[in-house]
Design a protein around this motif. Sequence first.
Motif, PDB file in Angstrom:
ATOM      1  N   ALA A 117      75.940 -35.681  52.567  1.00  8.84           N
ATOM      2  CA  ALA A 117      77.307 -36.112  52.244  1.00  8.84           C
ATOM      3  C   ALA A 117      78.309 -35.548  53.242  1.00  8.84           C
ATOM      4  N   ARG A 118      78.129 -34.283  53.611  1.00 14.13           N
ATOM      5  CA  ARG A 118      79.038 -33.666  54.582  1.00 14.13           C
ATOM      6  C   ARG A 118      78.913 -34.313  55.956  1.00 14.13           C
ATOM      7  N   THR A 119      77.679 -34.644  56.336  1.00 11.32           N
ATOM      8  CA  THR A 119      77.470 -35.288  57.630  1.00 11.32           C
ATOM      9  C   THR A 119      78.105 -36.676  57.639  1.00 11.32           C
ATOM     10  N   ALA A 120      77.926 -37.403  56.546  1.00 12.62           N
ATOM     11  CA  ALA A 120      78.521 -38.733  56.449  1.00 12.62           C
ATOM     12  C   ALA A 120      80.041 -38.652  56.533  1.00 12.62           C
ATOM     13  N   ALA A 121      80.621 -37.665  55.846  1.00 11.01           N
ATOM     14  CA  ALA A 121      82.081 -37.506  55.870  1.00 11.01           C
ATOM     15  C   ALA A 121      82.570 -37.152  57.274  1.00 11.01           C
ATOM     16  N   ALA A 122      81.827 -36.280  57.962  1.00 15.72           N
ATOM     17  CA  ALA A 122      82.217 -35.890  59.324  1.00 15.72           C
ATOM     18  C   ALA A 122      82.092 -37.074  60.275  1.00 15.72           C
ATOM     19  N   GLN A 124      82.358 -40.270  59.500  1.00 15.59           N
ATOM     20  CA  GLN A 124      83.450 -41.204  59.233  1.00 15.59           C
ATOM     21  C   GLN A 124      84.781 -40.674  59.744  1.00 15.59           C
ATOM     22  N   ALA A 125      84.968 -39.353  59.636  1.00 14.79           N
ATOM     23  CA  ALA A 125      86.218 -38.760  60.113  1.00 14.79           C
ATOM     24  C   ALA A 125      86.356 -38.910  61.623  1.00 14.79           C
ATOM     25  N   ALA A 126      85.225 -38.993  62.318  1.00 15.81           N
ATOM     26  CA  ALA A 126      85.251 -39.148  63.778  1.00 15.81           C
ATOM     27  C   ALA A 126      85.554 -40.580  64.195  1.00 15.81           C
ATOM     28  N   CYS A 127      85.546 -41.490  63.232  1.00 12.58           N
ATOM     29  CA  CYS A 127      85.824 -42.898  63.520  1.00 12.58           C
ATOM     30  C   CYS A 127      87.315 -43.171  63.389  1.00 12.58           C
ATOM     31  N   GLU A 263      83.372 -47.175  56.508  1.00 17.44           N
ATOM     32  CA  GLU A 263      82.139 -47.425  55.767  1.00 17.44           C
ATOM     33  C   GLU A 263      81.173 -48.249  56.622  1.00 17.44           C
ATOM     34  N   ASP A 264      81.695 -49.256  57.292  1.00 16.38           N
ATOM     35  CA  ASP A 264      80.859 -50.088  58.170  1.00 16.38           C
ATOM     36  C   ASP A 264      80.299 -49.256  59.329  1.00 16.38           C
ATOM     37  N   PHE A 265      81.141 -48.387  59.878  1.00 15.38           N
ATOM     38  CA  PHE A 265      80.715 -47.534  60.998  1.00 15.38           C
ATOM     39  C   PHE A 265      79.573 -46.619  60.559  1.00 15.38           C
ATOM     40  N   LEU A 266      79.686 -46.057  59.371  1.00 15.06           N
ATOM     41  CA  LEU A 266      78.635 -45.194  58.839  1.00 15.06           C
ATOM     42  C   LEU A 266      77.335 -45.975  58.670  1.00 15.06           C
ATOM     43  N   ALA A 267      77.427 -47.147  58.054  1.00 15.14           N
ATOM     44  CA  ALA A 267      76.233 -47.966  57.822  1.00 15.14           C
ATOM     45  C   ALA A 267      75.580 -48.388  59.133  1.00 15.14           C
ATOM     46  N   GLU A 268      76.394 -48.770  60.111  1.00 17.51           N
ATOM     47  CA  GLU A 268      75.862 -49.201  61.405  1.00 17.51           C
ATOM     48  C   GLU A 268      75.189 -48.043  62.141  1.00 17.51           C
TER      49      GLU A 268
END
Length: 298
Positions: A117-122, A124-127, A263-268
């Motif tokens: 979860a933390r990695t996903a949040a980081a 997304q924050a970089a996007c 969200e799209d960036f994370l999924a991609e």
Amino acid sequence: DLSEAVFYTRMLQEQWEITYYQIYGEDMWQRKPEFGEGTGDTLGEALKETVMDTLTEIHLLCMHAKEYDAELTQEEKQVLEKRAEAFMQDNTPAVLEAAGADKETVKQFLEYNEQAARTAAALQAACEPEIQENEARVGKLTYCLFATTGSFDAEGNQTPFTEEKLAQIRKDADRFAERAGELGDITAAGEEISHTVIDVYYNDTTDGGAHELVAGAARELETGGVSGVIETQEGYYIVQRVSDYDEKASKERMEELKYLAREDFLAETIETWKTETPLEILPEVWDEVRVDEVLMEH
């Protein structure tokens, strides 16, 4: 890791039984699912698909935690240890036994989840999505509905309206549309005739949750214009194109678009990682994890 797969399967199985048992019944795991886009022919297969997708994402995200400076601190791990203790107390012995859960394994799986979860949040924050102002610009429409779908009791059972009742509903809708047009204000008409009106924010690419025919009719009106009666399967709508720009709603739409872009960036990104680092699934092992009997007492 088979033990990890079993754990996630039983935890999700418990959640799905709480949610879906009343719908599907005792043989729920052999029933065809009425939701989702997976390939599982039964609810049990759909659950296992969900588990494997989740585990794949968790492990890929954990593999990249250091890259995104998202590793857990010792203090955070201590907090998770207390959550593991609470988890063991909150779940029934039958569920814990089926999941092969003890405090140490639960703590490890909680760490995986938190790390992912933390990695996903980081990530997304970089996007930084580049959304143009005109993409987020929305106007306001207001509509009301005279429903013709019948009445429903507390259990959700439907009783269709009689022909006489349906004829009266149409007369009421015609009268409302006429009055809203006279006033040039659908909200005022709703107050005068005591009928609920709903505000929606829309543009050329989003209907804002309104029925597509309603949003389409609003787009054809002049600003401030009120439609006639719009007939749909749900009933009769009347709509007013209130404004072409709402500042507050446009700011909220901008934030929504940025959220969706992240969200799209994370999924991609996860899909790219799946290609770069494919995780091996051994069918003969995964097949040992069966979801064919109800786990909990109902």
